[in-house]
Motif scaffolding. Structure first.
Motif, PDB file in Angstrom:
ATOM      1  N   THR A  52     -11.425 -24.625 -13.729  1.00 23.13           N
ATOM      2  CA  THR A  52     -10.705 -25.758 -14.316  1.00 23.13           C
ATOM      3  C   THR A  52     -11.382 -27.061 -13.926  1.00 23.13           C
ATOM      4  OG1 THR A  52      -8.601 -24.575 -14.303  1.00 23.13           O
ATOM      5  CG2 THR A  52      -8.505 -26.978 -14.387  1.00 23.13           C
ATOM      6  N   THR A  53     -11.607 -27.906 -14.900  1.00 28.27           N
ATOM      7  CA  THR A  53     -12.213 -29.210 -14.634  1.00 28.27           C
ATOM      8  C   THR A  53     -11.384 -30.310 -15.282  1.00 28.27           C
ATOM      9  OG1 THR A  53     -13.659 -29.020 -16.587  1.00 28.27           O
ATOM     10  CG2 THR A  53     -14.569 -28.316 -14.463  1.00 28.27           C
ATOM     11  N   VAL A  54     -11.534 -31.513 -14.762  1.00 32.31           N
ATOM     12  CA  VAL A  54     -10.818 -32.658 -15.312  1.00 32.31           C
ATOM     13  C   VAL A  54     -11.778 -33.826 -15.489  1.00 32.31           C
ATOM     14  CG1 VAL A  54      -8.496 -32.120 -14.472  1.00 32.31           C
ATOM     15  CG2 VAL A  54     -10.112 -33.297 -12.965  1.00 32.31           C
ATOM     16  N   GLU A  55     -11.451 -34.690 -16.435  1.00 31.29           N
ATOM     17  CA  GLU A  55     -12.117 -35.978 -16.585  1.00 31.29           C
ATOM     18  C   GLU A  55     -11.109 -37.041 -16.166  1.00 31.29           C
ATOM     19  OE1 GLU A  55     -15.294 -35.682 -20.134  1.00 31.29           O
ATOM     20  OE2 GLU A  55     -13.205 -35.491 -20.778  1.00 31.29           O
ATOM     21  N   VAL A  56     -11.533 -37.936 -15.288  1.00 31.68           N
ATOM     22  CA  VAL A  56     -10.610 -38.887 -14.668  1.00 31.68           C
ATOM     23  C   VAL A  56     -11.104 -40.314 -14.885  1.00 31.68           C
ATOM     24  CG1 VAL A  56      -9.536 -39.624 -12.502  1.00 31.68           C
ATOM     25  CG2 VAL A  56      -9.981 -37.185 -12.912  1.00 31.68           C
ATOM     26  N   GLN A  57     -10.163 -41.190 -15.243  1.00 30.13           N
ATOM     27  CA  GLN A  57     -10.445 -42.619 -15.353  1.00 30.13           C
ATOM     28  C   GLN A  57      -9.784 -43.352 -14.195  1.00 30.13           C
ATOM     29  OE1 GLN A  57      -9.021 -42.172 -19.579  1.00 30.13           O
ATOM     30  NE2 GLN A  57     -10.330 -43.978 -19.870  1.00 30.13           N
ATOM     31  N   LEU A  58     -10.425 -44.431 -13.772  1.00 29.80           N
ATOM     32  CA  LEU A  58     -10.015 -45.129 -12.556  1.00 29.80           C
ATOM     33  C   LEU A  58      -9.816 -46.620 -12.830  1.00 29.80           C
ATOM     34  CD1 LEU A  58      -9.860 -44.872  -9.314  1.00 29.80           C
ATOM     35  CD2 LEU A  58     -12.229 -45.663  -9.366  1.00 29.80           C
ATOM     36  N   LEU A  59      -8.721 -47.157 -12.338  1.00 26.46           N
ATOM     37  CA  LEU A  59      -8.445 -48.603 -12.366  1.00 26.46           C
ATOM     38  C   LEU A  59      -8.248 -49.034 -10.913  1.00 26.46           C
ATOM     39  CD1 LEU A  59      -7.632 -51.363 -13.510  1.00 26.46           C
ATOM     40  CD2 LEU A  59      -5.388 -50.415 -14.054  1.00 26.46           C
ATOM     41  N   SER A  60      -9.107 -49.924 -10.428  1.00 28.17           N
ATOM     42  CA  SER A  60      -9.126 -50.243  -8.999  1.00 28.17           C
ATOM     43  C   SER A  60      -8.984 -51.741  -8.761  1.00 28.17           C
ATOM     44  CB  SER A  60     -10.444 -49.757  -8.377  1.00 28.17           C
ATOM     45  OG  SER A  60     -10.600 -50.260  -7.071  1.00 28.17           O
ATOM     46  N   ILE A  61      -8.166 -52.077  -7.757  1.00 22.19           N
ATOM     47  CA  ILE A  61      -8.041 -53.443  -7.264  1.00 22.19           C
ATOM     48  C   ILE A  61      -8.395 -53.432  -5.779  1.00 22.19           C
ATOM     49  CG2 ILE A  61      -6.494 -55.384  -6.842  1.00 22.19           C
ATOM     50  CD1 ILE A  61      -7.039 -54.955  -9.776  1.00 22.19           C
ATOM     51  N   LYS A  62      -9.321 -54.287  -5.404  1.00 19.63           N
ATOM     52  CA  LYS A  62      -9.736 -54.348  -3.996  1.00 19.63           C
ATOM     53  C   LYS A  62      -8.967 -55.454  -3.282  1.00 19.63           C
ATOM     54  CE  LYS A  62     -14.343 -52.562  -5.013  1.00 19.63           C
ATOM     55  NZ  LYS A  62     -15.810 -52.754  -4.912  1.00 19.63           N
ATOM     56  N   PRO A  63      -8.255 -55.100  -2.214  1.00 17.88           N
ATOM     57  CA  PRO A  63      -7.506 -56.134  -1.472  1.00 17.88           C
ATOM     58  C   PRO A  63      -8.439 -57.218  -0.954  1.00 17.88           C
ATOM     59  CG  PRO A  63      -6.857 -53.925  -0.787  1.00 17.88           C
ATOM     60  CD  PRO A  63      -8.068 -53.755  -1.646  1.00 17.88           C
ATOM     61  N   VAL A  64      -7.948 -58.442  -0.940  1.00 19.07           N
ATOM     62  CA  VAL A  64      -8.751 -59.573  -0.484  1.00 19.07           C
ATOM     63  C   VAL A  64      -8.865 -59.537   1.038  1.00 19.07           C
ATOM     64  CG1 VAL A  64      -8.906 -62.086  -0.384  1.00 19.07           C
ATOM     65  CG2 VAL A  64      -8.037 -60.972  -2.453  1.00 19.07           C
ATOM     66  N   ILE A  65     -10.097 -59.636   1.523  1.00 13.58           N
ATOM     67  CA  ILE A  65     -10.326 -59.708   2.965  1.00 13.58           C
ATOM     68  C   ILE A  65     -10.121 -61.153   3.400  1.00 13.58           C
ATOM     69  CG2 ILE A  65     -11.982 -59.354   4.827  1.00 13.58           C
ATOM     70  CD1 ILE A  65     -11.162 -56.780   3.451  1.00 13.58           C
ATOM     71  N   SER A  66      -9.303 -61.363   4.402  1.00 17.85           N
ATOM     72  CA  SER A  66      -8.983 -62.731   4.822  1.00 17.85           C
ATOM     73  C   SER A  66     -10.204 -63.403   5.442  1.00 17.85           C
ATOM     74  CB  SER A  66      -7.842 -62.724   5.840  1.00 17.85           C
ATOM     75  OG  SER A  66      -8.277 -62.161   7.068  1.00 17.85           O
ATOM     76  N   LEU A  67     -10.246 -64.724   5.309  1.00 13.39           N
ATOM     77  CA  LEU A  67     -11.334 -65.504   5.892  1.00 13.39           C
ATOM     78  C   LEU A  67     -11.330 -65.359   7.410  1.00 13.39           C
ATOM     79  CD1 LEU A  67     -13.640 -67.482   5.346  1.00 13.39           C
ATOM     80  CD2 LEU A  67     -11.983 -69.358   5.524  1.00 13.39           C
ATOM     81  N   GLN A  68     -10.143 -65.266   8.006  1.00 12.58           N
ATOM     82  CA  GLN A  68     -10.042 -65.103   9.456  1.00 12.58           C
ATOM     83  C   GLN A  68     -10.694 -63.799   9.913  1.00 12.58           C
ATOM     84  OE1 GLN A  68      -7.637 -65.936   7.387  1.00 12.58           O
ATOM     85  NE2 GLN A  68      -6.328 -67.572   8.225  1.00 12.58           N
ATOM     86  N   GLU A  69     -10.492 -62.712   9.136  1.00  9.76           N
ATOM     87  CA  GLU A  69     -11.096 -61.425   9.487  1.00  9.76           C
ATOM     88  C   GLU A  69     -12.615 -61.489   9.387  1.00  9.76           C
ATOM     89  OE1 GLU A  69     -11.499 -57.201  10.257  1.00  9.76           O
ATOM     90  OE2 GLU A  69     -10.051 -58.758  10.769  1.00  9.76           O
ATOM     91  N   THR A  70     -13.115 -62.102   8.315  1.00  9.44           N
ATOM     92  CA  THR A  70     -14.565 -62.244   8.147  1.00  9.44           C
ATOM     93  C   THR A  70     -15.168 -63.086   9.261  1.00  9.44           C
ATOM     94  OG1 THR A  70     -14.339 -62.060   5.746  1.00  9.44           O
ATOM     95  CG2 THR A  70     -16.366 -63.016   6.582  1.00  9.44           C
ATOM     96  N   ASP A  71     -14.513 -64.207   9.585  1.00 11.79           N
ATOM     97  CA  ASP A  71     -15.026 -65.074  10.647  1.00 11.79           C
ATOM     98  C   ASP A  71     -15.034 -64.363  11.998  1.00 11.79           C
ATOM     99  OD1 ASP A  71     -15.463 -67.127   8.898  1.00 11.79           O
ATOM    100  OD2 ASP A  71     -13.604 -68.208   9.366  1.00 11.79           O
TER     101      ASP A  71
END
Length: 457
Positions: free
Chosen positions: A174-193
């Motif tokens: 059995t096989t499937v074809e899958v579509q993906l809708l993705s949202i990437k959470p925003v990395i805070s400036l404080q975390e990057t710094d």
């Protein structure tokens, strides 16, 4: 279902790194085969036999016949590769070695336990593997050169399919074809710094001679593939690296200094040059990855909840939502359709996946969905270690079945092609047997070899 024509190649790839790594205690060494001017030692055969048995792998027939024959085939390929000047990518070799050693460290539990098992220091094991994996890659390329021009016609494909008994037709899972809708959470400036500040502190300590780069990498780097090796990446070409990362590390000239901070999709890096060899480079790296806050995850989930409601209410199609909102660069320009990147899969490079070939979170989400149904938003941990919020849709599901020409033509074509390629390689081996000096000790002659020409001397 496994690809045809791989039986020799699989064992040869194992042989390429088993032989130098398995201890040879209590084996009285002697030459049991000669292939050209290359000996096959009894210790080679015994070491491979013990490894395969300890790994739970079934041995085909008499291992004292099967194993040396496979080693001899490898030597035929390597000898021809020298004549044909076959060269391999050092970056590929390093990637395979890293993969092997990383897997074995995980299996043994630690680098020290692996060193104890193989009775060698890690650096020795790594260098031996580099040599043998390179040989394995050379064998693969030599095989490809032998069969690269082999084609199958539609008539040959039909003949191949017709020759298969009905109860021997391959089972297509059995096989499937899958579509993906993705949202990437925003990395805070404080975390990057905070990450940049910590990397700058590491750089200052290393540049001032207060701490060793390798020690910090082992303790703090978040790159699982290199941290245990003190951050050492292994020799690699510029083309195999992220473009900006490659630009920075290839500009390094001082083995004592640390690079500026480099941002890639994997996180934030600092690097230190180990050695340059022509067009390849070896370096150490420390990688820190930004952490997603709960607030950012909640915001991303809320956005996808809204899109989920619009799609379910028929006010927005999934495909349109992908085009407008998805942040997954691999799929957003193809209506979210995922592509199988598993090199070992029968469906490699297609949009079809067996459930076990999908990322675990996605596999669980789509398992009970019917075609055109979508999942609720969920958090997906990517293979890079980052988190994103996604919705998935099952575009198509093909139930497991016996292969047929209507729905599985490409699979049957691949099987027919591999069978024809295997026949071409078999003919090449038989030809080389006649052209190569071969001597087998009497104790190893009473065998039913796959290629009987070994004894026709």
């Amino acid at each position: 279902m496994k690809k045809a024509g791989m039986r020799i190649g699989i064992l040869l790839s194992l042989l390429c790194w088993i032989l130098p790594s398995v201890g040879q205690k209590n084996v009285i060494d002697e030459v049991v085969w000669m292939v050209g001017d290359e000996p096959i030692l009894r210790s080679d055969v015994e070491a491979t036999k013990r490894f395969l048995l300890s790994s739970g792998q079934a041995l085909q027939g008499n291992p004292d016949c099967y194993i040396p024959e496979q080693i001899a085939i490898q030597k035929l390929f390597l000898n021809q590769a020298k004549i044909d000047s076959i060269e391999v990518s050092e970056s590929d070799v390093n990637r395979y070695v890293d993969m092997y050693l990383s897997n074995y460290i995980q299996q043994f539990g630690s680098k020290e336990k692996m060193e104890e098992y193989f009775n060698r220091k890690y650096t020795q094991i790594r260098e031996e593997q580099r040599v043998e994996v390179r040989n394995g890659e050379i064998v693969r390329l030599m095989r490809r050169k032998i069969d690269e021009n082999v084609k199958v016609t539609p008539s040959e494909i039909r003949q191949y399919f017709a020759s298969l008994p009905q109860d021997s037709l391959p089972y297509i899972p059995t096989t499937v074809e899958v579509q993906l809708l993705s949202i990437k959470p925003v990395i805070s400036l404080q975390e990057t710094d905070a990450i940049k500040k910590r990397l700058r502190e590491f750089s200052d300590e290393i540049n001032d001679g207060r701490r060793d780069f390798s020690t910090i990498a082992r303790l703090y780097s978040e790159d699982n593939k290199t941290a245990l090796q003190g951050g050492e990446y292994g020799f690699v070409s510029k083309a195999s690296l992220d473009a900006e990362f490659a630009r920075v590390v290839f500009s390094l000239n001082n083995t004592k200094r640390v690079s500026p901070i480099i941002k890639t999709d994997d996180g934030y890096h600092i690097a230190q040059l180990i050695e340059k060899r022509g067009d390849v480079i070896n370096f150490r790296q420390i990688v820190l990855k930004p952490k997603v806050s709960n607030i950012a995850l909640t915001e991303a989930t809320s956005k996808l909840d809204s899109l989920y409601a619009l799609i379910n209410d028929g006010k927005l199609t999934f495909e349109k939502a992908v085009t407008l909102h998805s942040e997954d660069t691999d799929t957003r320009n193809n209506q979210g359709l995922m592509v199988n990147k598993d090199l070992e899969s029968d469906f490699y490079s297609s949009s079809r996946f067996k459930y076990e070939e999908l990322p675990q979170d996605i596999s669980q989400a789509v398992y009970n969905l019917k075609p055109n149904e979508i999942s609720k938003p969920f958090v997906l941990k990517t293979d890079r270690g980052s988190e994103e919020v996604v919705i998935v849709k099952v575009k198509n599901r093909i139930e497991g079945h016996r292969a047929n020409m209507n729905s599985d033509f490409q699979t049957i074509k691949a099987l027919a092609l591999n069978k024809k390629k295997e026949s071409v390689v078999d003919a090449w081996i038989l030809k080389k047997q006649k052209e190569t000096y071969i001597h087998i000790e009497p104790a190893y002659r009473n065998c039913e070899f796959r290629y009987p020409g070994w004894l026709e001397k």
